[in-house]
Design an enzyme around this catalytic site. Structure first.
Site, short mmCIF file in Angstrom:
data_model
loop_
_atom_site.label_atom_id
_atom_site.label_comp_id
_atom_site.label_asym_id
_atom_site.label_seq_id
_atom_site.Cartn_x
_atom_site.Cartn_y
_atom_site.Cartn_z
N VAL A 126 -19.42 2.31 -4.99
CA VAL A 126 -19.69 0.91 -4.66
C VAL A 126 -21.03 0.76 -3.95
CG1 VAL A 126 -18.92 -1.08 -3.32
CG2 VAL A 126 -17.25 0.31 -4.56
N LYS A 165 0.85 -1.19 0.00
CA LYS A 165 0.00 0.00 0.00
C LYS A 165 0.89 1.23 0.00
CE LYS A 165 -4.56 0.59 0.22
NZ LYS A 165 -5.55 -0.26 -0.46
N GLY A 188 -21.51 5.77 -2.06
CA GLY A 188 -20.51 6.13 -3.06
C GLY A 188 -20.64 5.23 -4.27
N TYR A 204 -23.72 2.61 -3.85
CA TYR A 204 -24.89 2.86 -4.70
C TYR A 204 -25.14 1.68 -5.64
CZ TYR A 204 -28.31 5.27 -7.57
OH TYR A 204 -29.47 5.61 -8.22
N GLY A 255 -23.67 4.34 3.25
CA GLY A 255 -22.65 4.80 2.32
C GLY A 255 -23.07 4.55 0.89
#
Length: 348
Positions: A174, A72, A172, A176, A170
């Protein structure tokens, strides 16, 4: 956090880049993991995030059956004010210095255009127009939807979501899309998001009922789908969860390992986040130029089967699903290490 193979602190004088690249484990292959741009309060917070997220990617990639390790990167900057093409190009040069040990991709605060800038400086990047299928969020959402069906099958005896009440926290890209698929499957939706237009859009499109995001876990529902920030499952929220299932796209949902035990004691089935939300990384890892996604969809649809195996083993061993998911990932890593040839020293 475990032992990391490499932790690089990157700085570029001209652009002001301050970044950390953490390579956790390359047993299965190069470390793939996104780059996050976030205005951390201090470098210590950024380091903690990089170490935690890179370890999570090792487990996610291993459990998804990918021949990739975990890594990461975090850039300490405000994505709305500080991010420029030059900054991302400087980051790309630092990625290139690692000679393929780390492969970067999109994460929070990073757009496809940003990845194109990174790709001008290194070939060790995924999710660009030249290397993949574009936005990975539809595949993340597909995997989460398949995972929810697997959870329903385990708890209710049927994967049919017709008439089930689902609270999606949430909305966003994903969240939605998960809500859209749930609506298509006949579920009744309760939705929440800090961004009011997203909530209004879901109400209009799906006939959803809106609640405050802080109350999303409290509502009477069959399934709670957290798709916002992490650490939402904790000592404060778990006692108030009404749902029988928690299965969502958010990363690092459990604030502490004890929270997984608390869910189990309350009879709530938890889908380990890195198991259910792996569709995005699968799309990044396996995509090929030209838009062909047959293999990606096949692997993403298999997330439901992976979760079923996790739940069954957790029941047999009388432990939590996240403990089983960790064990399955660690077993794959151990098997790969054991299969490696041992290099013997040669006497002069």
């Amino acid at each position: 956090m475990g032992t990391h193979e490499d932790v690089v602190f990157a700085h570029d004088r001209d652009t002001g880049l301050q970044a950390i690249i953490a390579v956790h484990d390359t047993t299965l292959g190069p470390a793939l993991g996104g780059c996050r741009v976030w205005p951390y309060e201090n470098p210590g917070d950024a380091l903690t995030d990089a170490l935690r997220l890179s370890r999570g990617m090792t487990y996610k990639n291993a459990l998804a059956g990918l021949d990739l390790g975990g890594g990461k990167a975090v850039i300490i900057a405000d994505p709305r004010k500080d991010k420029t093409p030059e900054l991302m190009e400087a980051f790309g040069r630092h990625v290139d210095r690692l000679s393929g040990t780390y492969i970067t991709a999109e994460d929070v605060g990073v757009s496809p255009q940003d990845m194109e800038a990174v790709a001008r400086q290194t070939a060790h990047v995924r999710g660009t127009s030249a290397t993949g299928l574009g936005d990975p969020s539809p595949y993340t959402a597909l995997g989460v939807f398949e995972g929810i069906k697997a959870c329903a099958k385990h708890v209710f005896g049927s994967s049919d979501l017709e008439g089930r009440t689902v609270s999606v926290q949430g909305l966003g890209h994903v969240g939605y899309d998960v809500a859209r698929q749930l609506h298509g499957a006949g579920a009744r939706l309760i939705v929440s998001d800090i961004h009011a237009p997203a909530v209004l859009r879901a109400i209009d499109a799906f006939g959803a009922v809106a609640v405050d995001p802080a109350e999303a876990h409290m509502v009477e529902a069959d399934i709670f789908v957290p798709c916002a920030l992490g650490a939402g499952l904790n000592a404060r929220t778990i006692p108030h969860i009404q749902a029988r299932i928690v299965a969502g796209a958010a990363n690092n949902q459990l604030q502490t390992p004890a929270d997984g035990e608390a869910l189990k004691k309350r009879g709530i089935l938890y889908a380990p986040d890195y198991a259910i939300n792996a569709g995005g990384v699968i799309s990044i890892a396996l995509a090929s130029p030209g838009g062909e996604d047959t293999l990606v969809r096949q692997k993403t649809l298999a997330i439901g089967d992976t979760l079923t195996a996790i739940f069954e083993r957790a029941g047999t061993e009388e432990t939590t699903p996240e403990h089983v998911a960790d064990a399955m990932a660690e077993e794959r890593l151990a098997k790969t290490r054991k299969a490696r040839p041992v290099l013997k020293a040669v006497s002069a």
